[in-house]
Design a protein around this motif. Structure first.
Motif, short mmCIF file in Angstrom:
data_model
loop_
_atom_site.label_atom_id
_atom_site.label_comp_id
_atom_site.label_asym_id
_atom_site.label_seq_id
_atom_site.Cartn_x
_atom_site.Cartn_y
_atom_site.Cartn_z
N GLU A 109 0.81 -1.21 0.00
CA GLU A 109 0.00 0.00 0.00
C GLU A 109 0.85 1.26 0.00
O GLU A 109 0.35 2.34 -0.32
N HIS A 110 2.13 1.13 0.34
CA HIS A 110 3.02 2.29 0.32
C HIS A 110 3.92 2.28 -0.92
O HIS A 110 4.86 3.09 -1.01
N LYS A 111 3.64 1.37 -1.86
CA LYS A 111 4.42 1.24 -3.10
C LYS A 111 5.90 1.05 -2.79
O LYS A 111 6.78 1.69 -3.40
N ALA A 112 6.16 0.13 -1.86
CA ALA A 112 7.54 -0.14 -1.44
C ALA A 112 8.04 -1.47 -1.97
O ALA A 112 8.92 -2.10 -1.38
N ILE A 113 7.47 -1.94 -3.08
CA ILE A 113 7.86 -3.22 -3.67
C ILE A 113 8.03 -3.05 -5.19
O ILE A 113 7.19 -2.44 -5.85
N GLU A 114 9.13 -3.59 -5.69
CA GLU A 114 9.35 -3.65 -7.14
C GLU A 114 9.72 -5.10 -7.47
O GLU A 114 10.56 -5.69 -6.79
N LEU A 115 9.09 -5.67 -8.49
CA LEU A 115 9.27 -7.08 -8.82
C LEU A 115 10.11 -7.26 -10.08
O LEU A 115 10.10 -6.42 -10.97
N ALA A 116 10.81 -8.41 -10.10
CA ALA A 116 11.59 -8.82 -11.28
C ALA A 116 12.52 -7.72 -11.77
O ALA A 116 12.51 -7.34 -12.94
N VAL A 117 13.37 -7.22 -10.86
CA VAL A 117 14.31 -6.15 -11.20
C VAL A 117 15.65 -6.75 -11.60
O VAL A 117 16.29 -7.44 -10.80
N PRO A 118 16.12 -6.54 -12.84
CA PRO A 118 17.45 -7.03 -13.25
C PRO A 118 18.55 -6.34 -12.45
O PRO A 118 18.40 -5.19 -12.02
N ALA A 119 19.68 -7.02 -12.29
CA ALA A 119 20.79 -6.47 -11.50
C ALA A 119 21.29 -5.16 -12.08
O ALA A 119 21.69 -4.25 -11.33
N GLU A 120 21.26 -5.02 -13.40
CA GLU A 120 21.77 -3.78 -14.02
C GLU A 120 20.89 -2.57 -13.70
O GLU A 120 21.33 -1.42 -13.88
N ASN A 121 19.66 -2.82 -13.24
CA ASN A 121 18.76 -1.70 -12.88
C ASN A 121 18.73 -1.42 -11.38
O ASN A 121 17.91 -0.63 -10.92
N ALA A 122 19.59 -2.09 -10.62
CA ALA A 122 19.55 -1.97 -9.16
C ALA A 122 19.77 -0.54 -8.69
O ALA A 122 19.04 -0.04 -7.83
N LYS A 123 20.78 0.13 -9.25
CA LYS A 123 21.09 1.51 -8.83
C LYS A 123 19.91 2.43 -9.14
O LYS A 123 19.55 3.30 -8.33
N LYS A 124 19.28 2.22 -10.26
CA LYS A 124 18.13 3.05 -10.65
C LYS A 124 16.97 2.86 -9.69
O LYS A 124 16.30 3.84 -9.32
N VAL A 125 16.73 1.63 -9.26
CA VAL A 125 15.64 1.35 -8.32
C VAL A 125 15.92 2.00 -6.96
O VAL A 125 15.01 2.57 -6.34
N VAL A 126 17.17 1.95 -6.50
CA VAL A 126 17.52 2.60 -5.23
C VAL A 126 17.24 4.09 -5.30
O VAL A 126 16.64 4.67 -4.39
N ASP A 127 17.66 4.72 -6.38
CA ASP A 127 17.43 6.16 -6.56
C ASP A 127 15.93 6.48 -6.60
O ASP A 127 15.48 7.50 -6.05
N THR A 128 15.15 5.59 -7.24
CA THR A 128 13.70 5.79 -7.33
C THR A 128 13.07 5.73 -5.95
O THR A 128 12.21 6.57 -5.61
N PHE A 129 13.48 4.75 -5.13
CA PHE A 129 12.94 4.62 -3.78
C PHE A 129 13.30 5.83 -2.93
O PHE A 129 12.48 6.33 -2.16
N VAL A 130 14.55 6.29 -3.04
CA VAL A 130 14.98 7.44 -2.25
C VAL A 130 14.15 8.66 -2.60
O VAL A 130 13.68 9.40 -1.71
N GLU A 131 13.93 8.89 -3.88
CA GLU A 131 13.14 10.04 -4.30
C GLU A 131 11.68 9.89 -3.89
O GLU A 131 11.05 10.85 -3.44
N ARG A 132 11.13 8.68 -4.01
CA ARG A 132 9.72 8.45 -3.70
C ARG A 132 9.42 8.72 -2.23
O ARG A 132 8.41 9.36 -1.90
#
Length: 360
Positions: A109-132
């Motif tokens: 409910e807090h949109k704190a989950i991302e599924l099937a994330v490739p390793a090459e996108n890991a840094k991008k996902v971290v940055d997205t969570f920090v901004e969110r």
């Protein structure tokens, strides 16, 4: 006087513990020393009762449930070489806390989950969570990258595994359909999870569980269903959970902690094994709970007689509308689910036609 009474209770409880725990000594995958070390580590760094999911999965692994590769990432540290540290494909879950320091347990409910994330996108996902979460009142404490399991959720390949401290029956283990099916099966189909009171002997309950719809389904004993897992695998996990929840209970005079609850939902069946995909663990130091005596024997065998009665009596029914309504409710709805429909309807018809209703 209080000191002497406390010592007498402790001695009596120790003796009862020795007698009761003797019933549940079996070979299982429960790792007592490893679990205790983990709880010592968490108690020293936090006084919160609920563990983070990363820490909870570490404890779950010592309780005999399979766990997947995972990496904990601190969003406040440089993560330039993150691709080589996380699994090739991950389910990413944010570890969040409210303003008062309590843990956020419902991440979806807090949109704190991302599924099937490739390793090459890991840094991008971290940055997205920090901004969110920089725009919210929630504190992003970390991100867990857990190995992604590719499977299609269906009836039987997601299982609920749980163990908790029941106020009446003591330490209990719960097994049932997992995932989104848990509440639906309980409410719509009258199929609640199977509960095992550990203190009364696991062996007396396992034969009933083995004949349940869930186990027959995953063993491929239902028509048109393939075998997903061996019974022995599930049995070992149940015994490990039982031994662990009994050891970390208010009744063990030698334990330093009480595991109030450990829940894995779902535990996915993957290549013939059970692996935890989501977990919650809550722990309380024994100093805050005190020592309790082993619960007395409950007439568990008589509960079966209540659920599947051979006979039933209504006391105090009259010919008035209230008596007939009560009979219709009991025999027309409750009893109808326990015996053949035709027998229930025939019995109800005879009662409604009786001239002296109060005497019948």
């Amino acid at each position: 006087i209080f000191f002497r009474a406390e010592n007498m209770l402790r001695l009596a409880s120790r003796r009862l513990w020795q007698v009761s725990s003797a019933r549940i000594r079996w070979a299982s995958s429960f790792q007592c020393e490893a679990a205790t070390k983990l709880l010592d580590e968490y108690a020293s760094k936090s006084d919160t009762k609920v563990l983070t999911e990363f820490d909870a999965l570490r404890v779950v692994g010592t309780f005999g449930v399979g766990v997947l590769q995972r990496t904990l990432v601190d969003p406040n540290e440089p993560n330039e070489d993150l691709q080589s540290k996380v699994p090739k494909v991950s389910a990413v879950k944010g570890i969040l806390r409210y303003a008062d320091g309590s843990l956020v347990t419902h991440k979806t409910e807090h949109k704190a989950i991302e599924l099937a994330v490739p390793a090459e996108n890991a840094k991008k996902v971290v940055d997205t969570f920090v901004e969110r979460f920089s725009k919210t009142d929630l504190k992003l404490e970390g991100l867990m990258f857990r190995e992604w399991v590719e499977y299609a959720p269906s009836m039987g390949n997601e299982i609920l595994l749980s163990a908790y401290q029941d106020p009446v029956f003591g330490p209990c283990v719960v097994v049932g359909f997992g995932g989104v099916l848990v509440d639906n099966f309980k409410d719509e189909f009258n199929m609640p999870p199977f509960v095992i009171p550990v203190a009364y002997g696991v062996d007396s309950f396992l034969p009933y569980l083995k004949e349940s719809t869930l186990v027959r389904l995953i063993e491929g004993k239902l028509r048109g269903r393939e075998k997903l897992i061996d019974w022995e695998v599930l049995e070992d996990v149940i015994r490990s959970l039982a031994e662990g929840i009994m050891h970390f209970s208010p009744y063990n005079p030698e334990g330093e902690y009480v595991v109030d609850e450990i829940e894995v939902n779902p535990a996915a069946i993957e290549n013939g094994r059970l692996v935890a995909l989501d977990s919650v663990v809550s722990v309380t130091p024994k100093s805050k709970t005190g020592l309790m005596s082993i619960p007395s024997e409950k007439p568990i065998s008589k509960i079966a007689q209540m659920c599947q009665p051979k006979s039933m009596g209504l006391i105090g029914c009259t010919e008035k509308i209230q008596g007939k309504t009560m009979a219709q409710e009991v025999f027309g709805k409750v009893f109808k689910r326990m015996v053949r429909t035709s027998a229930a309807e025939m019995l109800l018809a005879r009662m409604m036609k009786a001239t002296a209703f109060s005497k019948t």
